[in-house]
Design a protein around this motif. Sequence first.
Motif, PDB file in Angstrom:
ATOM      1  N   ASP A 229      17.640   7.744 -27.888  1.00  0.00           N
ATOM      2  CA  ASP A 229      18.361   8.779 -27.000  1.00  0.00           C
ATOM      3  C   ASP A 229      17.085  10.605 -26.562  1.00  0.00           C
ATOM      4  O   ASP A 229      16.098  10.649 -27.548  1.00  0.00           O
ATOM      5  CB  ASP A 229      19.563   9.599 -27.633  1.00  0.00           C
TER       6      ASP A 229
ATOM      7  N   TYR B 268      18.549  13.515 -26.415  1.00  0.00           N
ATOM      8  CA  TYR B 268      19.814  14.739 -26.606  1.00  0.00           C
ATOM      9  C   TYR B 268      19.429  15.647 -25.705  1.00  0.00           C
ATOM     10  O   TYR B 268      19.789  17.056 -26.232  1.00  0.00           O
ATOM     11  CB  TYR B 268      18.583  15.640 -28.457  1.00  0.00           C
TER      12      TYR B 268
ATOM     13  N   GLY C 287      21.106   6.156 -25.050  1.00  0.00           N
ATOM     14  CA  GLY C 287      22.707   7.408 -24.996  1.00  0.00           C
ATOM     15  C   GLY C 287      23.291   7.285 -26.150  1.00  0.00           C
ATOM     16  O   GLY C 287      24.118   7.707 -26.787  1.00  0.00           O
TER      17      GLY C 287
ATOM     18  N   THR D  10      22.405  15.950 -24.107  1.00  0.00           N
ATOM     19  CA  THR D  10      23.258  15.991 -24.547  1.00  0.00           C
ATOM     20  C   THR D  10      23.994  15.679 -25.700  1.00  0.00           C
ATOM     21  O   THR D  10      25.132  15.632 -26.991  1.00  0.00           O
ATOM     22  CB  THR D  10      24.650  15.098 -23.844  1.00  0.00           C
ATOM     23  N   GLY D  11      23.283  14.198 -26.534  1.00  0.00           N
ATOM     24  CA  GLY D  11      23.265  13.665 -27.963  1.00  0.00           C
ATOM     25  C   GLY D  11      22.794  14.638 -28.591  1.00  0.00           C
ATOM     26  O   GLY D  11      22.054  15.240 -28.625  1.00  0.00           O
ATOM     27  N   ARG D  12      22.904  14.493 -29.880  1.00  0.00           N
ATOM     28  CA  ARG D  12      22.314  14.682 -31.200  1.00  0.00           C
ATOM     29  C   ARG D  12      22.660  13.774 -32.492  1.00  0.00           C
ATOM     30  O   ARG D  12      23.224  12.787 -32.586  1.00  0.00           O
ATOM     31  CB  ARG D  12      24.390  16.187 -31.140  1.00  0.00           C
TER      32      ARG D  12
ATOM     33  N   PRO E 127      24.252  12.047 -18.739  1.00  0.00           N
ATOM     34  CA  PRO E 127      25.244  13.348 -19.425  1.00  0.00           C
ATOM     35  C   PRO E 127      26.540  13.046 -17.848  1.00  0.00           C
ATOM     36  O   PRO E 127      26.768  12.350 -17.565  1.00  0.00           O
ATOM     37  CB  PRO E 127      23.974  14.545 -18.551  1.00  0.00           C
TER      38      PRO E 127
ATOM     39  N   ASN F  57      24.893  12.789 -35.617  1.00  0.00           N
ATOM     40  CA  ASN F  57      25.767  11.446 -34.843  1.00  0.00           C
ATOM     41  C   ASN F  57      25.210  10.812 -36.192  1.00  0.00           C
ATOM     42  O   ASN F  57      26.562   9.560 -35.798  1.00  0.00           O
ATOM     43  CB  ASN F  57      26.105  11.870 -34.011  1.00  0.00           C
TER      44      ASN F  57
ATOM     45  N   GLY G 288      25.188  10.573 -28.007  1.00  0.00           N
ATOM     46  CA  GLY G 288      25.712  11.356 -27.407  1.00  0.00           C
ATOM     47  C   GLY G 288      27.245  10.308 -28.206  1.00  0.00           C
ATOM     48  O   GLY G 288      27.731   9.800 -29.344  1.00  0.00           O
TER      49      GLY G 288
ATOM     50  N   ASP H 116      31.406  21.832 -23.435  1.00  0.00           N
ATOM     51  CA  ASP H 116      30.571  20.477 -22.504  1.00  0.00           C
ATOM     52  C   ASP H 116      31.468  20.999 -21.035  1.00  0.00           C
ATOM     53  O   ASP H 116      31.655  20.074 -20.222  1.00  0.00           O
ATOM     54  CB  ASP H 116      30.455  19.033 -23.030  1.00  0.00           C
TER      55      ASP H 116
ATOM     56  N   SER I 241      27.324  19.140 -17.427  1.00  0.00           N
ATOM     57  CA  SER I 241      26.308  18.890 -17.847  1.00  0.00           C
ATOM     58  C   SER I 241      25.542  17.773 -17.011  1.00  0.00           C
ATOM     59  O   SER I 241      24.706  18.178 -16.664  1.00  0.00           O
ATOM     60  CB  SER I 241      26.223  17.564 -19.129  1.00  0.00           C
TER      61      SER I 241
END
Length: 313
Positions: free
Chosen positions: A35, A37, A11, A39-41, A78, A44, A14, A186, A83
């Motif tokens: 991750d 992705y 994660g 909820t992670g990007r 999440p 980041n 995130g 979120d 989420s």
Amino acid sequence: MSALVRNLVTGGAGFLGSHLVDRLMQGGEEVICLDNYFTGRKSNVMNWISNPRFELIRHDVTEPIQLEVDRIWHLACPASPLSYQYNPIKTSKTSFLGTYNMLGLARRVKARFLMASTSEIYGNPEVHPQPESYKGCVNTIGVRSCYDEGKRIAETLCFDYYRMHELDIRVARIFNTYGPRMVENDGRVVSNFVVQALKNKPLTLYGNGNQTRSFCYVDDLVEGLIRLMNSNCLGPINLGNPMEFTIRELAELVRKKINPNLDITTHQLPQDDPVQRQPVIDLAKKELNWEPKISLENGLTKTIKYFQETIKL
């Protein structure tokens, strides 16, 4: 010259995971960021992509993976109601299978293992504030139980691996955390209020607004996680800010900082939404010499600045 510590952060792209990655990288350690992705990007952690001490792997923790690491920071799941309720079965699988897979990896490579649990394991508490000794009051069949019960069984797995296999575990029960890199849509209350205010929309208050939360700025929380990993304390240990605020007080503070003329509207309280949430952090003070340093006022200023720079108004 001693070898670099090799960290796996699940994660890691995130909100919380990416701030932890920053701290580990700034400390000169090696980091593998895992991750899927959901909820992670990737954005980041983009500033570390070209660093030879950093590796980014797209992977879902519900599937096993073979890696060589010294420490595992298991944050994958999440964490916001929107989420984790989007696919509750997947949330349950992530908490159980994901934790099972990461514990198995830790056992094979003899890594120290830290799990990010949650204050949600206390449910809608009948004891206030909540010490680690409180067993909780959770609805096992409610809409939030995929996350609440998922984290409870994840804690169980950790301690069974400790008892059966002498695995070196740490369990942190994380209370409400906020700061830059929160996802704007979120459903968490801080990002909700800040984004609504910046877009000149009424602030949506659920229930009468008298339900309470304790808000910990992300930098403080990451410091607590690092101290826990470096300690001899297994946990579970509460990490959060013991200062209690009503949701209405939070709304008023955000409104004052952004636009005092905004309306506040009320809506029906969601099912099983906790009435009170406040950590007892005596154990963290004693074992980790840790307590939050950043006030809600200052933390909100930093968070508002982040959203002003990143969201489309």
